[in-house]
Design an enzyme around this catalytic site. Structure first.
Site, mmCIF file in Angstrom:
data_model
loop_
_atom_site.group_PDB
_atom_site.id
_atom_site.type_symbol
_atom_site.label_atom_id
_atom_site.label_comp_id
_atom_site.label_asym_id
_atom_site.label_seq_id
_atom_site.Cartn_x
_atom_site.Cartn_y
_atom_site.Cartn_z
ATOM 1 N N ASP A 57 0.852 -1.183 0.000
ATOM 2 C CA ASP A 57 0.000 0.000 0.000
ATOM 3 C C ASP A 57 0.890 1.236 0.000
ATOM 4 O O ASP A 57 1.927 1.238 0.664
ATOM 5 C CB ASP A 57 -0.870 -0.028 1.260
ATOM 6 C CG ASP A 57 -2.010 0.953 1.179
ATOM 7 O OD1 ASP A 57 -1.736 2.166 1.094
ATOM 8 O OD2 ASP A 57 -3.175 0.515 1.190
ATOM 9 N N SER A 81 -10.111 4.826 -8.342
ATOM 10 C CA SER A 81 -10.414 5.654 -9.509
ATOM 11 C C SER A 81 -11.864 5.611 -9.995
ATOM 12 O O SER A 81 -12.211 6.320 -10.926
ATOM 13 C CB SER A 81 -9.494 5.241 -10.663
ATOM 14 O OG SER A 81 -9.862 3.970 -11.128
ATOM 15 N N THR A 96 -6.343 6.551 0.180
ATOM 16 C CA THR A 96 -5.386 6.330 -0.907
ATOM 17 C C THR A 96 -5.072 7.630 -1.635
ATOM 18 O O THR A 96 -3.911 8.016 -1.768
ATOM 19 C CB THR A 96 -5.930 5.288 -1.909
ATOM 20 O OG1 THR A 96 -5.932 4.027 -1.266
ATOM 21 C CG2 THR A 96 -5.079 5.215 -3.163
ATOM 22 N N THR A 121 -6.410 14.173 -12.861
ATOM 23 C CA THR A 121 -7.514 14.056 -13.817
ATOM 24 C C THR A 121 -8.144 15.418 -14.114
ATOM 25 O O THR A 121 -8.032 16.351 -13.308
ATOM 26 C CB THR A 121 -8.594 13.118 -13.218
ATOM 27 O OG1 THR A 121 -9.805 13.278 -13.920
ATOM 28 C CG2 THR A 121 -8.897 13.472 -11.764
ATOM 29 N N ASP A 122 -8.849 15.501 -15.238
ATOM 30 C CA ASP A 122 -9.563 16.749 -15.545
ATOM 31 C C ASP A 122 -10.851 16.876 -14.724
ATOM 32 O O ASP A 122 -11.476 17.938 -14.713
ATOM 33 C CB ASP A 122 -9.868 16.865 -17.047
ATOM 34 C CG ASP A 122 -10.655 15.685 -17.603
ATOM 35 O OD1 ASP A 122 -10.951 14.742 -16.836
ATOM 36 O OD2 ASP A 122 -10.967 15.690 -18.803
ATOM 37 N N GLU A 123 -11.221 15.812 -14.000
ATOM 38 C CA GLU A 123 -12.459 15.896 -13.206
ATOM 39 C C GLU A 123 -12.336 16.909 -12.069
ATOM 40 O O GLU A 123 -13.338 17.335 -11.513
ATOM 41 C CB GLU A 123 -12.853 14.515 -12.665
ATOM 42 C CG GLU A 123 -13.195 13.553 -13.773
ATOM 43 C CD GLU A 123 -13.958 12.324 -13.301
ATOM 44 O OE1 GLU A 123 -14.704 12.392 -12.342
ATOM 45 O OE2 GLU A 123 -13.780 11.274 -13.951
ATOM 46 N N TYR A 150 -14.314 10.928 -5.887
ATOM 47 C CA TYR A 150 -13.080 10.692 -6.652
ATOM 48 C C TYR A 150 -12.478 12.043 -7.037
ATOM 49 O O TYR A 150 -11.308 12.318 -6.765
ATOM 50 C CB TYR A 150 -13.392 9.845 -7.890
ATOM 51 C CG TYR A 150 -12.282 9.834 -8.915
ATOM 52 C CD1 TYR A 150 -11.053 9.253 -8.624
ATOM 53 C CD2 TYR A 150 -12.451 10.429 -10.168
ATOM 54 C CE1 TYR A 150 -10.030 9.251 -9.564
ATOM 55 C CE2 TYR A 150 -11.436 10.431 -11.103
ATOM 56 C CZ TYR A 150 -10.220 9.841 -10.802
ATOM 57 O OH TYR A 150 -9.204 9.854 -11.718
ATOM 58 N N LYS A 154 -9.034 13.735 -5.593
ATOM 59 C CA LYS A 154 -7.924 14.039 -6.502
ATOM 60 C C LYS A 154 -7.588 15.533 -6.432
ATOM 61 O O LYS A 154 -6.425 15.916 -6.466
ATOM 62 C CB LYS A 154 -8.267 13.644 -7.948
ATOM 63 C CG LYS A 154 -8.376 12.169 -8.216
ATOM 64 C CD LYS A 154 -7.107 11.368 -8.034
ATOM 65 C CE LYS A 154 -6.053 11.598 -9.084
ATOM 66 N NZ LYS A 154 -4.928 10.624 -8.968
ATOM 67 N N LYS A 189 -15.508 0.060 -17.275
ATOM 68 C CA LYS A 189 -15.481 1.422 -17.808
ATOM 69 C C LYS A 189 -16.132 1.420 -19.201
ATOM 70 O O LYS A 189 -16.252 0.374 -19.839
ATOM 71 C CB LYS A 189 -14.039 1.934 -17.874
ATOM 72 C CG LYS A 189 -13.325 1.980 -16.517
ATOM 73 C CD LYS A 189 -13.753 3.167 -15.689
ATOM 74 C CE LYS A 189 -13.207 3.157 -14.284
ATOM 75 N NZ LYS A 189 -11.955 3.758 -14.051
ATOM 76 N N PRO A 192 -14.530 -0.468 -22.674
ATOM 77 C CA PRO A 192 -14.483 -1.935 -22.562
ATOM 78 C C PRO A 192 -15.870 -2.571 -22.412
ATOM 79 O O PRO A 192 -16.108 -3.652 -22.959
ATOM 80 C CB PRO A 192 -13.646 -2.184 -21.306
ATOM 81 C CG PRO A 192 -12.896 -0.934 -21.079
ATOM 82 C CD PRO A 192 -13.683 0.182 -21.668
HETATM 83 P P1 NAD Z 1 -6.938 1.982 -12.041
HETATM 84 O O1 NAD Z 1 -8.010 1.918 -11.022
HETATM 85 O O2 NAD Z 1 -7.028 1.116 -13.253
HETATM 86 O O3 NAD Z 1 -5.527 1.678 -11.343
HETATM 87 C C1 NAD Z 1 -5.184 2.130 -10.071
HETATM 88 C C2 NAD Z 1 -4.089 1.228 -9.519
HETATM 89 O O4 NAD Z 1 -3.729 1.735 -8.224
HETATM 90 C C3 NAD Z 1 -4.532 -0.217 -9.314
HETATM 91 O O5 NAD Z 1 -3.552 -1.089 -9.808
HETATM 92 C C4 NAD Z 1 -4.654 -0.362 -7.799
HETATM 93 O O6 NAD Z 1 -4.348 -1.665 -7.338
HETATM 94 C C5 NAD Z 1 -3.625 0.652 -7.312
HETATM 95 N N1 NAD Z 1 -3.916 1.131 -5.961
HETATM 96 C C6 NAD Z 1 -5.107 1.616 -5.488
HETATM 97 N N2 NAD Z 1 -4.987 1.938 -4.185
HETATM 98 C C7 NAD Z 1 -3.703 1.695 -3.848
HETATM 99 C C8 NAD Z 1 -2.961 1.841 -2.652
HETATM 100 N N3 NAD Z 1 -3.538 2.329 -1.534
HETATM 101 N N4 NAD Z 1 -1.652 1.483 -2.646
HETATM 102 C C9 NAD Z 1 -1.062 0.984 -3.755
HETATM 103 N N5 NAD Z 1 -1.718 0.818 -4.923
HETATM 104 C C10 NAD Z 1 -3.014 1.164 -4.967
HETATM 105 O O7 NAD Z 1 -6.832 3.521 -12.429
HETATM 106 P P2 NAD Z 1 -6.365 4.198 -13.790
HETATM 107 O O8 NAD Z 1 -7.548 4.450 -14.621
HETATM 108 O O9 NAD Z 1 -5.211 3.467 -14.347
HETATM 109 O O10 NAD Z 1 -5.873 5.599 -13.219
HETATM 110 C C11 NAD Z 1 -4.506 5.781 -12.817
HETATM 111 C C12 NAD Z 1 -4.294 7.231 -12.452
HETATM 112 O O11 NAD Z 1 -4.595 8.060 -13.554
HETATM 113 C C13 NAD Z 1 -5.170 7.709 -11.306
HETATM 114 O O12 NAD Z 1 -4.401 8.548 -10.478
HETATM 115 C C14 NAD Z 1 -6.271 8.478 -11.993
HETATM 116 O O13 NAD Z 1 -6.766 9.496 -11.155
HETATM 117 C C15 NAD Z 1 -5.540 9.048 -13.176
HETATM 118 N N6 NAD Z 1 -6.364 9.345 -14.352
HETATM 119 C C16 NAD Z 1 -7.156 8.393 -14.918
HETATM 120 C C17 NAD Z 1 -7.881 8.680 -16.067
HETATM 121 C C18 NAD Z 1 -8.708 7.628 -16.790
HETATM 122 O O14 NAD Z 1 -9.305 7.926 -17.820
HETATM 123 N N7 NAD Z 1 -8.754 6.404 -16.317
HETATM 124 C C19 NAD Z 1 -7.830 9.974 -16.607
HETATM 125 C C20 NAD Z 1 -7.024 10.921 -15.990
HETATM 126 C C21 NAD Z 1 -6.291 10.589 -14.886
#
Ligand code: NAD
Length: 641
Positions: A57, A81, A96, A121-123, A150, A154, A189, A192
């Site tokens: 973690d 996320s 987290t 993120t842009d959110e 979320y 962020k 999501k 997919p």
């Molecule tokens: P995801 O949920 O697919 O992956 C998150 C990963 O973080 C997972 O592997 C999970 O096991 C790990 N994780 C969660 N809590 C944890 C903890 N406490 N300690 C260690 N590992 C931990 O998310 P994603 O879509 O790949 O997003 C990754 C990053 O990109 C995030 O910070 C998200 O805010 C950002 N982001 C995502 C998007 C999008 O479209 N998905 C867009 C902009 C930004």
């Protein structure tokens, strides 16, 4: 370079590691990931022999520190996320996304790590109007949607990274990116789901009118942008990343369906989900001009990006099929009831399904690292609140005894939420100025909830002063929850369960939803179990009673303005047979007794016209209009059933 990448067993992190390993094969990559439901070690299978994977973690300081030793760059992706899930387990999102980011920053600072890049993120910017050409840029003020934990968490993490940079001068950068697509995205999501449903011949669900706009970027283009930031980005800077590819969900679904060779009849509109922002769009001029970024796929080659993505999901069914069965598990404090969070493919929405934990062997219960002491356990949040408070003019002008009173309230979990709420009070009410806080009144604890009245001195533009009262719940506006409890027998919803009690202060008899004000950081599940037992006499430890499902119905502001009360609403479905609930009233003698009441769903119109409880009415309308759950209101149960 020696990189430590957090959260790389997730979607974007894994794609970034593949990109980096391909482009810079000599670089050393370490990954730290706690493998939550969204994390999947399989995402790293092609490179697993080349990287060092640490399952931990990001709040585990010794492991984080060990993993960071000797690296020159930290790239921080790890996050909870999923917006729908954040509504259900808020404390984990805070732990987290906010606390975890601070742990990483502090450990990186101790070790003198040369670069720290935070992925966001842009959110955090909230939503844009649908019919506008406005886009977010680096100067756009943060305005995350208040019911999107979320986005809120962020945004808080981003602000902490910026604060940390200002305080320590550590080399930090931030990027805020738009919606990603590509391989390895968890199949709950949007893209997919569309592809997996087409492969399996299931209709493609679109939430609401499908006109919600997202700026779609391929993970390869995102990885290249991060690459440039790591090579050339400037200290303390934020970069927005988006490939000028804003499209609505109808467009995306139709495009994928047509590339797949199906017709538009495969698409089905389903009722909208909560927190579904209308439009996000990014102006990426800064990263384009300052760092020379140009997306390779971008808008121009979007069709190719989609084709490649569709093919990837077609060819990697062994990767995504097991994930569809994966269920996030949470459990109550007593480790008796578990909740499975899972995807409903027909509606594309998240479902919470409950069971008794003893029956499910081998379930790994996530350990909470919350410590006993409240302030220690919430130190980051506490410090932020106290800092915000100190910046307010009305607070600075208040007398020392009032400040001391507020400080005393801040160290108690029962009243911290009140102080947190105060700390976000602007110095103005409309055109008038809040001069100072002069009095804090506490409601008698016998009411069961911690009510506080706050008195400010306010001045208008003519210099006239008056007193303004504001009523708060001690736990704070984000803490409350109310439950619309539906009783199910033999697979059919037959009754609502209410508390009937005398209303303060009118004295009239009302039908109330179960629920109240949970402790800060308590997971919603514990709160729900306690409320079912305390308010409705339903003990889910009884083997004949099963908490079956929870549906989050979002927050409501029943009396906004006068109080800070914005509770979350949940519909809770409880299964049990007849005869288990003998002492309750069943709808007769409406105007007389207090107590628990089972109300037949077949007589919903009667209760809707009698009940003036805004929580009940909001919960009912949200549940029925959302289409998440269908109740057969024509069920002809007799009142005395
Ligand atoms: P995801 O949920 O697919 O992956 C998150 C990963 O973080 C997972 O592997 C999970 O096991 C790990 N994780 C969660 N809590 C944890 C903890 N406490 N300690 C260690 N590992 C931990 O998310 P994603 O879509 O790949 O997003 C990754 C990053 O990109 C995030 O910070 C998200 O805010 C950002 N982001 C995502 C998007 C999008 O479209 N998905 C867009 C902009 C930004």
């Amino acid at each position: 370079m020696k990189l430590l990448v957090t959260g790389a067993a997730g979607f974007i992190g894994a794609n970034f590691v593949h990109y980096w390993n391909h482009k810079y094969p000599k670089d050393e990559i370490r990954v730290i990931d706690s493998l939550t439901y969204a994390g999947n070690i399989e995402n790293l299978a092609p490179v697993i022999k080349k990287i060092k994977f640490i399952e931990a973690d990001i709040n585990d300081r010794p492991k984080v520190s060990q993993a960071m030793k000797g690296v020159d760059t930290v790239v921080h992706f790890a996050a909870e996320s999923h917006v729908d899930r954040s509504i259900f387990d808020p404390s984990r999102y805070w732990q987290t996304n906010v606390h975890g980011t601070v742990t990483l920053l502090e450990e990186a600072h101790k070790l003198g790590i040369p670069r720290f890049h935070h992925i966001s993120t842009d959110e955090v910017y909230g939503e844009l109007p649908l019919l506008s050409s406005e886009k977010f840029n680096e100067k756009t003020p943060y305005s995350p949607r208040p019911d999107n934990l979320y986005a809120l968490s962020k945004a808080e993490a981003d602000k902490l990274v910026l604060d940390f940079y200002k305080k320590t001068d550590m080399f930090t950068t931030i990027s805020n990116c738009s919606n990603n697509y590509g391989p390895y995205q968890f199949p709950e999501k949007f893209m997919p789901i569309v592809i997996a449903n087409l492969i399996d011949g299931i209709q493609v669900p679109i939430h609401g009118d499908g006109r919600n706009v997202r700026d779609w970027i391929h993970t390869k283009d995102h990885a290249y942008a991060i690459d440039l930031i790591l090579q050339k980005g400037k200290k303390g800077q934020t970069y927005l990343i988006g490939s000028d590819n804003d499209r609505d969900n109808n467009y995306i679904a139709e495009k994928i369906v047509s590339i797949y060779g199906e017709d538009a009849g495969k698409i089905r509109h389903v009722p909208d989900r909560h927190s579904n922002d209308r439009r996000y769009a990014i102006d990426a001029t800064k990263i384009i001009q300052e760092l020379g970024w140009k997306p390779e796929i971008g808008r121009e080659n979007f069709d190719d990006g989609l084709k490649e993505t569709i093919d990837w999901y077609k060819n990697n069914q062994d990767w995504w099929r097991p994930l569809l069965k994966r269920r996030a598990v949470i459990s109550d404090e007593d480790k008796i009831v578990s909740a499975f969070i899972t995807l409903d493919r027909e509606t594309g929405k998240t479902k919470f399904i409950f069971g008794k934990l003893e029956e499910k062997e081998g379930i790994k219960i996530p350990k909470s690292d919350l410590k006993e002491h409240f302030v220690e356990a919430n130190i980051v949040r506490y410090e932020m609140v106290m800092k915000n408070l100190a910046s307010k003019k009305w607070y600075q002008n208040s007398l020392d005894n009032i400040k001391d009173e507020i400080k005393a309230l801040a160290i108690s979990p029962a009243t911290f939420g009140y102080v947190e709420d105060l700390s976000s009070h602007e110095d103005k009410i409309g055109e008038d100025t809040l001069l100072k806080l002069v009095k804090i009144d506490h409601a008698s604890p016998e009411f069961g909830i911690y009510g506080i009245a706050t008195w400010f001195v306010v001045e208008n533009s003519k210099g006239e002063r008056r007193s303004e009262g504001y009523y708060s719940w001690g736990w704070g506006p984000k803490s409350g929850a109310k439950l619309l409890v539906l009783i199910r027998r033999n697979g059919e919803i037959t009754h609502f369960a209410f508390q009937r009690e005398g209303k303060f202060p009118t004295g009239s008899i009302e039908y109330n939803l179960a629920g109240g004000f949970p402790r800060l950081n308590e997971s919603v599940l514990n709160f729900i179990l306690r409320s079912l037992k305390k308010d409705l006499g339903l003990n889910v430890h009884n083997p004949n009673i099963t908490l079956n499902e929870i549906i989050s119905l979002g927050r409501v502001a029943p009396d906004s303005g006068m109080t800070n009360n914005h509770p979350n609403l949940y519909a809770v479905i409880v299964d049990f047979g007849r005869g288990i609930y003998p002492e309750v009233q069943t709808g007769e003698k409406l105007e007389e007794n207090e107590g628990i009441v089972l109300w037949p769903v077949g007589e919903v119109s009667e209760i809707v016209s009698k009940c003036d409880d805004s929580y009940f009415l909001s919960a009912m309308s949200r549940l029925t209009l959302s289409g998440i759950y269908t109740i057969n209101f024509s069920t002809n149960n007799k009142k005395n059933d």
